[in-house]
Design a protein around this motif. Structure first.
Motif, mmCIF file in Angstrom:
data_model
loop_
_atom_site.group_PDB
_atom_site.id
_atom_site.type_symbol
_atom_site.label_atom_id
_atom_site.label_comp_id
_atom_site.label_asym_id
_atom_site.label_seq_id
_atom_site.Cartn_x
_atom_site.Cartn_y
_atom_site.Cartn_z
ATOM 1 N N LYS A 209 -4.951 1.497 3.051
ATOM 2 C CA LYS A 209 -4.659 1.670 2.378
ATOM 3 C C LYS A 209 -5.518 1.192 1.210
ATOM 4 O O LYS A 209 -5.151 -0.257 1.628
ATOM 5 C CB LYS A 209 -3.523 1.678 1.714
ATOM 6 N N ILE A 210 -4.926 1.772 -0.179
ATOM 7 C CA ILE A 210 -5.115 0.217 -0.685
ATOM 8 C C ILE A 210 -4.458 0.415 -2.452
ATOM 9 O O ILE A 210 -4.159 1.197 -2.384
ATOM 10 C CB ILE A 210 -6.744 0.664 -1.724
ATOM 11 N N THR A 211 -4.184 -0.841 -3.229
ATOM 12 C CA THR A 211 -3.348 -0.766 -4.375
ATOM 13 C C THR A 211 -4.097 -0.583 -5.219
ATOM 14 O O THR A 211 -5.128 -1.998 -5.807
ATOM 15 C CB THR A 211 -2.463 -1.713 -4.149
ATOM 16 N N CYS A 212 -4.066 0.140 -6.011
ATOM 17 C CA CYS A 212 -4.773 -0.182 -7.730
ATOM 18 C C CYS A 212 -4.200 -0.624 -8.919
ATOM 19 O O CYS A 212 -2.881 -0.576 -8.888
ATOM 20 C CB CYS A 212 -5.026 1.397 -8.028
ATOM 21 N N HIS A 213 -4.540 -1.675 -9.148
ATOM 22 C CA HIS A 213 -4.220 -2.055 -10.613
ATOM 23 C C HIS A 213 -4.447 -1.871 -11.694
ATOM 24 O O HIS A 213 -5.967 -1.574 -12.109
ATOM 25 C CB HIS A 213 -3.928 -3.210 -9.896
#
Length: 245
Positions: A209-213
Motif C-alpha cells: 500500500k501507498i499513502t497519497c498526499h
C-alpha cells in the motif's frame, strides 16, 4: 531591429504562437510574451533553443548581426536517436536534446485509462510534447497534463491546472521495493477509472500500500491509501512545464 522585432518577424513568418513555442520547447508562454513586449531579453540557452526551433542563425537572432540563415548543419530534421521505448531525441546546438514523448491531455485521460487497462496502449495515436533535457534516458516516458488544484499550494513546488509534466514509468517489478520518493516526490498514478497526480508520503511494503498526499491543504484533499494491486501504472515526475504566464 531589436530582439523583440526579430522574434515577431519569425512568429509571423512561420505562423507560430507563444502557446506553440511553449508546447514545443518548454519556454513558457509568459517568457515569450515578455520577449515580444521587450520587457526582457533571452539568455544564451533560450537563444540557442529558439534559433534551433526557427532554424535561423543564433548570432542574427541574438544581436541582428550576420545572415538570418544558419550556416551550420541543423540536427533537428531527423531524430538523433529513437530509444527502444519509442522516445525521440533531437540534438541541439547547445549540447542539449529535445526529447519528444506521447502527450496525454486531460481530454484523453479516459481513453488512456481504457487502453492501458486493456494492454492496448498505442503511443503513436497521441500528440507529442517536447522537453529540453541534458542527456538521453532509456526509460518509458510520457507527458501528462495536470488537472485540478489538488497539487497547487501557491508555491514554486505546485503542479497547477494545465501544467505539463514529464513522467518516467516505474516497472511493476520495482513496486514492492522501497520507492525513491525522496528524489521523486510527485507521481502520476493510473487507476482503473482515473489518473491522479499525488505525492507518495508513506509506503507499506508488506501490505503493498501507498499513502497519497496532495499539496493543497484543503480538507477535501486529505491523505488516502491505495493498494498497489489496484494501480495500473506508476510514473515518477521528473520535469514540469508551467502553464502560467
Amino acid at each position: 531591429m531589436e530582439f523583440k522585432d526579430r522574434l515577431k518577424h519569425l512568429l509571423e513568418r512561420d505562423g507560430v504562437t507563444a502557446y506553440r513555442i511553449w508546447k514545443d520547447t518548454a519556454i513558457t508562454k509568459g517568457t515569450i510574451a515578455n520577449y515580444i513586449e521587450g520587457k526582457t531579453n533571452p539568455n544564451k540557452s533560450n537563444i540557442s533553443i529558439l534559433a534551433a526551433y526557427f532554424k535561423v542563425n543564433e548570432e542574427w537572432l541574438s544581436n541582428g548581426e550576420g545572415s538570418i540563415n544558419r550556416t551550420d548543419k541543423v540536427h533537428e530534421e531527423e531524430p538523433f536517436i529513437v530509444t527502444k521505448s519509442g522516445v525521440k531525441y533531437y540534438e541541439m546546438s547547445n549540447g542539449k536534446f529535445r526529447m519528444r514523448v506521447p502527450f496525454i491531455p486531460v481530454k484523453a485521460y479516459a481513453k488512456y485509462v481504457d487502453e492501458f487497462r486493456d494492454a492496448e496502449f498505442m503511443g503513436d495515436e497521441y500528440e507529442e510534447f517536447d522537453f529540453i533535457v541534458d542527456k538521453i534516458g532509456h526509460g518509458r516516458y510520457f507527458a501528462f497534463e495536470i488537472k485540478g488544484d489538488s497539487m497547487d499550494n501557491d508555491t514554486k513546488r505546485s503542479l497547477s491546472d494545465g501544467d505539463i509534466v514529464l513522467a518516467r514509468e516505474l516497472c511493476k517489478e520495482h513496486w514492492r521495493s522501497r520507492l525513491h520518493t525522496d528524489n521523486y516526490p510527485n507521481w502520476i498514478i493510473v487507476l482503473d477509472n482515473t489518473i491522479l497526480c499525488k505525492q507518495i508520503v508513506d509506503q507499506d511494503i508488506e501490505n503493498c500500500k501507498i499513502t497519497c498526499h496532495s499539496l493543497n491543504s484543503s480538507p477535501e484533499y486529505a491523505d488516502f491509501e491505495l493498494n498497489l494491486d489496484n494501480v495500473r501504472q506508476l510514473c515518477n515526475i521528473v520535469q514540469r512545464v508551467s502553464s502560467s504566464f
